[in-house]
Design a protein around this motif. Sequence first.
Motif, mmCIF file in Angstrom:
data_model
loop_
_atom_site.group_PDB
_atom_site.id
_atom_site.type_symbol
_atom_site.label_atom_id
_atom_site.label_comp_id
_atom_site.label_asym_id
_atom_site.label_seq_id
_atom_site.Cartn_x
_atom_site.Cartn_y
_atom_site.Cartn_z
ATOM 1 N N GLN A 1 0.834 -1.206 0.000
ATOM 2 C CA GLN A 1 0.000 0.000 0.000
ATOM 3 C C GLN A 1 0.865 1.250 0.000
ATOM 4 O OE1 GLN A 1 -3.100 1.283 -0.035
ATOM 5 N NE2 GLN A 1 -2.513 3.285 0.767
ATOM 6 N N GLU A 2 1.816 1.320 0.931
ATOM 7 C CA GLU A 2 2.671 2.509 1.025
ATOM 8 C C GLU A 2 3.550 2.663 -0.205
ATOM 9 O OE1 GLU A 2 2.996 5.174 3.151
ATOM 10 O OE2 GLU A 2 1.071 4.400 3.810
ATOM 11 N N PHE A 3 4.067 1.553 -0.717
ATOM 12 C CA PHE A 3 4.911 1.608 -1.901
ATOM 13 C C PHE A 3 4.131 2.147 -3.092
ATOM 14 C CE2 PHE A 3 6.655 -0.257 -5.779
ATOM 15 C CZ PHE A 3 7.944 0.240 -5.729
ATOM 16 N N LEU A 4 2.955 1.580 -3.349
ATOM 17 C CA LEU A 4 2.145 2.012 -4.488
ATOM 18 C C LEU A 4 1.660 3.442 -4.323
ATOM 19 C CD1 LEU A 4 0.116 -1.229 -5.246
ATOM 20 C CD2 LEU A 4 1.956 -0.221 -6.616
ATOM 21 N N LYS A 5 1.298 3.822 -3.104
ATOM 22 C CA LYS A 5 0.874 5.198 -2.836
ATOM 23 C C LYS A 5 1.998 6.165 -3.185
ATOM 24 C CE LYS A 5 -0.619 8.085 1.055
ATOM 25 N NZ LYS A 5 0.546 8.936 1.271
ATOM 26 N N SER A 6 3.204 5.852 -2.759
ATOM 27 C CA SER A 6 4.358 6.697 -3.050
ATOM 28 C C SER A 6 4.617 6.784 -4.548
ATOM 29 C CB SER A 6 5.589 6.130 -2.336
ATOM 30 O OG SER A 6 6.743 6.802 -2.737
ATOM 31 N N GLN A 7 4.525 5.654 -5.245
ATOM 32 C CA GLN A 7 4.763 5.638 -6.681
ATOM 33 C C GLN A 7 3.717 6.460 -7.429
ATOM 34 O OE1 GLN A 7 7.495 4.078 -8.357
ATOM 35 N NE2 GLN A 7 8.165 4.178 -6.239
ATOM 36 N N LEU A 8 2.460 6.343 -7.034
ATOM 37 C CA LEU A 8 1.395 7.110 -7.686
ATOM 38 C C LEU A 8 1.549 8.610 -7.453
ATOM 39 C CD1 LEU A 8 -1.739 4.866 -7.070
ATOM 40 C CD2 LEU A 8 -0.695 5.419 -9.267
ATOM 41 N N GLU A 9 1.901 8.987 -6.233
ATOM 42 C CA GLU A 9 2.088 10.402 -5.930
ATOM 43 C C GLU A 9 3.285 10.970 -6.698
ATOM 44 O OE1 GLU A 9 2.203 10.364 -1.658
ATOM 45 O OE2 GLU A 9 0.020 10.505 -1.511
ATOM 46 N N THR A 10 4.348 10.197 -6.810
ATOM 47 C CA THR A 10 5.508 10.626 -7.587
ATOM 48 C C THR A 10 5.110 10.806 -9.047
ATOM 49 O OG1 THR A 10 7.039 9.504 -6.105
ATOM 50 C CG2 THR A 10 7.842 9.984 -8.331
ATOM 51 N N LEU A 11 4.391 9.845 -9.580
ATOM 52 C CA LEU A 11 3.945 9.917 -10.970
ATOM 53 C C LEU A 11 3.061 11.140 -11.206
ATOM 54 C CD1 LEU A 11 3.717 8.602 -13.778
ATOM 55 C CD2 LEU A 11 1.779 7.302 -12.899
ATOM 56 N N ALA A 12 2.203 11.439 -10.255
ATOM 57 C CA ALA A 12 1.266 12.551 -10.408
ATOM 58 C C ALA A 12 1.985 13.894 -10.531
ATOM 59 C CB ALA A 12 0.296 12.587 -9.229
ATOM 60 N N PHE A 13 3.115 14.047 -9.854
ATOM 61 C CA PHE A 13 3.812 15.327 -9.842
ATOM 62 C C PHE A 13 5.062 15.346 -10.708
ATOM 63 C CE2 PHE A 13 1.448 15.211 -5.820
ATOM 64 C CZ PHE A 13 0.638 16.302 -6.047
ATOM 65 N N PHE A 14 5.362 14.229 -11.378
ATOM 66 C CA PHE A 14 6.577 14.123 -12.178
ATOM 67 C C PHE A 14 6.616 15.153 -13.296
ATOM 68 C CE2 PHE A 14 8.966 12.317 -15.749
ATOM 69 C CZ PHE A 14 10.201 12.167 -15.145
ATOM 70 N N ARG A 15 5.526 15.309 -14.027
ATOM 71 C CA ARG A 15 5.502 16.244 -15.154
ATOM 72 C C ARG A 15 5.754 17.675 -14.691
ATOM 73 N NH1 ARG A 15 0.135 16.729 -17.827
ATOM 74 N NH2 ARG A 15 -0.028 18.502 -16.483
ATOM 75 N N LYS A 16 5.108 18.070 -13.591
ATOM 76 C CA LYS A 16 5.312 19.432 -13.091
ATOM 77 C C LYS A 16 6.777 19.654 -12.709
ATOM 78 C CE LYS A 16 0.718 20.490 -11.370
ATOM 79 N NZ LYS A 16 -0.103 20.833 -10.225
ATOM 80 N N GLN A 17 7.366 18.655 -12.075
ATOM 81 C CA GLN A 17 8.765 18.775 -11.677
ATOM 82 C C GLN A 17 9.661 18.849 -12.902
ATOM 83 O OE1 GLN A 17 9.954 19.353 -8.706
ATOM 84 N NE2 GLN A 17 12.078 19.332 -9.369
ATOM 85 N N THR A 18 9.372 18.022 -13.892
ATOM 86 C CA THR A 18 10.151 18.036 -15.126
ATOM 87 C C THR A 18 10.021 19.378 -15.833
ATOM 88 O OG1 THR A 18 9.845 15.643 -15.364
ATOM 89 C CG2 THR A 18 10.514 16.844 -17.326
ATOM 90 N N ASP A 19 8.811 19.923 -15.865
ATOM 91 C CA ASP A 19 8.598 21.238 -16.476
ATOM 92 C C ASP A 19 9.419 22.311 -15.763
ATOM 93 O OD1 ASP A 19 6.859 20.098 -18.287
ATOM 94 O OD2 ASP A 19 5.035 20.825 -17.293
ATOM 95 N N ARG A 20 9.426 22.273 -14.435
ATOM 96 C CA ARG A 20 10.206 23.247 -13.661
ATOM 97 C C ARG A 20 11.697 23.102 -13.945
ATOM 98 N NH1 ARG A 20 7.971 22.093 -8.029
ATOM 99 N NH2 ARG A 20 5.922 21.670 -8.816
ATOM 100 N N GLU A 21 12.158 21.857 -14.020
ATOM 101 C CA GLU A 21 13.571 21.635 -14.316
ATOM 102 C C GLU A 21 13.926 22.155 -15.707
ATOM 103 O OE1 GLU A 21 14.275 17.463 -13.714
ATOM 104 O OE2 GLU A 21 13.991 17.620 -11.552
#
Length: 88
Positions: A31-51
């Motif tokens: 549960q915790e692993f998948l939750k972390s992976q989903l949250e990372t995926l959700a914000f990955f594009r925004k982080q990439t755009d900022r970078e």
Amino acid sequence: MNIVDIIIRNIKSAAIKEIDELAKEHKVSRQEFLKSQLETLAFFRKQTDRENELENLIEKNIKMMEKCAASMENMNHILLEMIGDPEE
């Protein structure tokens, strides 16, 4: 902040096995692993755009600094021509 449950069906058992192994390596539950992976995926594009924006800004600053350095070099040559080279 709202918290929502997500249910995912029809996952292959081989994939679940891999997920469980990854979770175990990270010493967390599936549960915790998948939750972390989903949250990372959700914000990955925004982080990439900022970078990407930051990299573009750095590149623009480098180009501007190169132009300034070239202008200063040119001004030094002009000044030396006007007043003469002190090393001569």
